[in-house]
Design an enzyme around this catalytic site. Structure first.
Site, PDB file in Angstrom:
ATOM      1  N   GLU A  45       0.823  -1.319  -0.017  1.00 23.33           N
ATOM      2  CA  GLU A  45      -0.076  -0.036   0.100  1.00 23.33           C
ATOM      3  C   GLU A  45       1.017   1.379  -0.013  1.00 23.33           C
ATOM      4  O   GLU A  45       0.576   2.377  -0.758  1.00 23.33           O
ATOM      5  CB  GLU A  45      -1.079  -0.116   1.422  1.00 23.33           C
ATOM      6  CG  GLU A  45      -1.870   1.220   1.585  1.00 23.33           C
ATOM      7  CD  GLU A  45      -2.050   1.666   2.740  1.00 23.33           C
ATOM      8  OE1 GLU A  45      -2.212   2.594   3.169  1.00 23.33           O
ATOM      9  OE2 GLU A  45      -1.989   0.764   3.669  1.00 23.33           O
ATOM     10  N   ASP A  49       0.842   3.723  -3.276  1.00 22.92           N
ATOM     11  CA  ASP A  49       0.278   5.347  -3.169  1.00 22.92           C
ATOM     12  C   ASP A  49       1.245   6.171  -3.949  1.00 22.92           C
ATOM     13  O   ASP A  49       0.712   7.273  -4.508  1.00 22.92           O
ATOM     14  CB  ASP A  49       0.275   5.658  -1.579  1.00 22.92           C
ATOM     15  CG  ASP A  49       0.075   6.946  -1.317  1.00 22.92           C
ATOM     16  OD1 ASP A  49      -0.998   7.458  -1.786  1.00 22.92           O
ATOM     17  OD2 ASP A  49       0.975   7.958  -0.957  1.00 22.92           O
ATOM     18  N   ASP A 118      -6.978   1.147   0.350  1.00 21.84           N
ATOM     19  CA  ASP A 118      -5.625   0.531   0.728  1.00 21.84           C
ATOM     20  C   ASP A 118      -5.358  -0.740  -0.097  1.00 21.84           C
ATOM     21  O   ASP A 118      -4.214  -0.689  -0.658  1.00 21.84           O
ATOM     22  CB  ASP A 118      -5.627  -0.010   2.231  1.00 21.84           C
ATOM     23  CG  ASP A 118      -5.708   1.211   3.108  1.00 21.84           C
ATOM     24  OD1 ASP A 118      -5.660   2.562   2.697  1.00 21.84           O
ATOM     25  OD2 ASP A 118      -5.740   0.964   4.486  1.00 21.84           O
ATOM     26  N   GLU A 121      -4.579   0.657  -3.797  1.00 20.57           N
ATOM     27  CA  GLU A 121      -3.150   0.981  -3.793  1.00 20.57           C
ATOM     28  C   GLU A 121      -1.916  -0.067  -3.739  1.00 20.57           C
ATOM     29  O   GLU A 121      -1.090  -0.387  -4.581  1.00 20.57           O
ATOM     30  CB  GLU A 121      -2.834   2.080  -2.635  1.00 20.57           C
ATOM     31  CG  GLU A 121      -3.483   3.252  -2.679  1.00 20.57           C
ATOM     32  CD  GLU A 121      -3.459   4.240  -1.645  1.00 20.57           C
ATOM     33  OE1 GLU A 121      -3.679   5.428  -1.671  1.00 20.57           O
ATOM     34  OE2 GLU A 121      -3.020   3.648  -0.321  1.00 20.57           O
TER      35      GLU A 121
END
Length: 226
Positions: A45, A49, A118, A121
């Site tokens: 995650e 991002d 989450d 990502e």
């Protein structure tokens, strides 16, 4: 590693077949299911991002070559925020393949915005680790699709915009008051009132305090700006 039928179907929805299936398994494993022998998706995650951010920054620069940094920044924030990631996750039904612990299962984890965002990502990072940046970029551009070209010309954060409006007129920063909460613990609804020191106020209800505050701020800003 062999994938389950559900994960194979998810690969098809995602549009990427993994050379290393373990990456996909890790990307959909929540921390509530982690163990010494099973990695969760938190590190992916973190990486995803950053990959998402780079793809969106490039895409926005290409889409509007004349836009200033001040115009691009709020559009970027609108495209990479957790709510948008969760929307995309719902479209490809990540929730159906999330690996959750019992407590998260019972509390409706497959529908939670934060968990879905989450996981989205993490899946982006898994594709990046599996096939490189170009594959991850192609995935993001396809899944985000028209959001990139249709992101509002002024995608300002509503709370920030309302605070700027108040400060420009010598008012105190807006207040945000929780006036009601309803629904079950796994799917609460919050009602928030945004109020200016001059007396104007508007309320909004949403599934998280953050969303309700933003909606109330947007409604109040629309009211005071006429």
């Amino acid at each position: 590693m062999k994938l389950s039928g559900e994960l194979k179907a998810f690969q098809t929805r995602l549009g990427h077949e993994f050379s290393d299936p373990a990456l996909l398994v890790r990307a959909v494993t929540h921390s509530s299911m982690s163990s010494p022998t099973r990695d969760d998706n938190q590190r992916l995650e973190f990486l995803g991002d950053r990959v998402l951010g780079l793809v969106m920054a490039e895409a926005l620069l290409e889409h509007d070559r004349g836009a200033s940094e001040g115009q691009l920044a709020p559009r970027f924030n609108a495209l990479v925020r957790k709510e948008t990631c969760a929307e995309v996750a719902r479209e490809i039904d990540i929730g159906a393949v999330l690996k959750l612990g019992r407590s998260e299962m019972l509390s409706g984890g497959r529908r939670k915005m934060a968990l879905l965002g989450d996981a989205m990502e993490a899946v982006i990072a898994a594709v990046y680790r599996d096939a490189g940046f170009d594959a991850a970029k192609a995935l993001v551009l396809r899944l985000w699709g028209g959001r990139i070209t249709s992101v509002k010309e002024d995608a300002r954060d509503a709370k920030s915009a309302l605070q700027e409006w108040a400060q420009a007129r010598g008012l105190q920063p807006p207040e945000y008051l929780e006036t009601a909460r309803s629904g079950p613990d796994h799917a609460p609804q919050f009602t928030i009132k945004a109020r200016l020191s001059s007396g104007e106020a508007e309320s909004a209800t949403a599934g998280s305090k953050r969303q309700a505050e933003q909606a109330a701020a947007k409604a109040l800003l629309a009211r005071v700006e006429g």
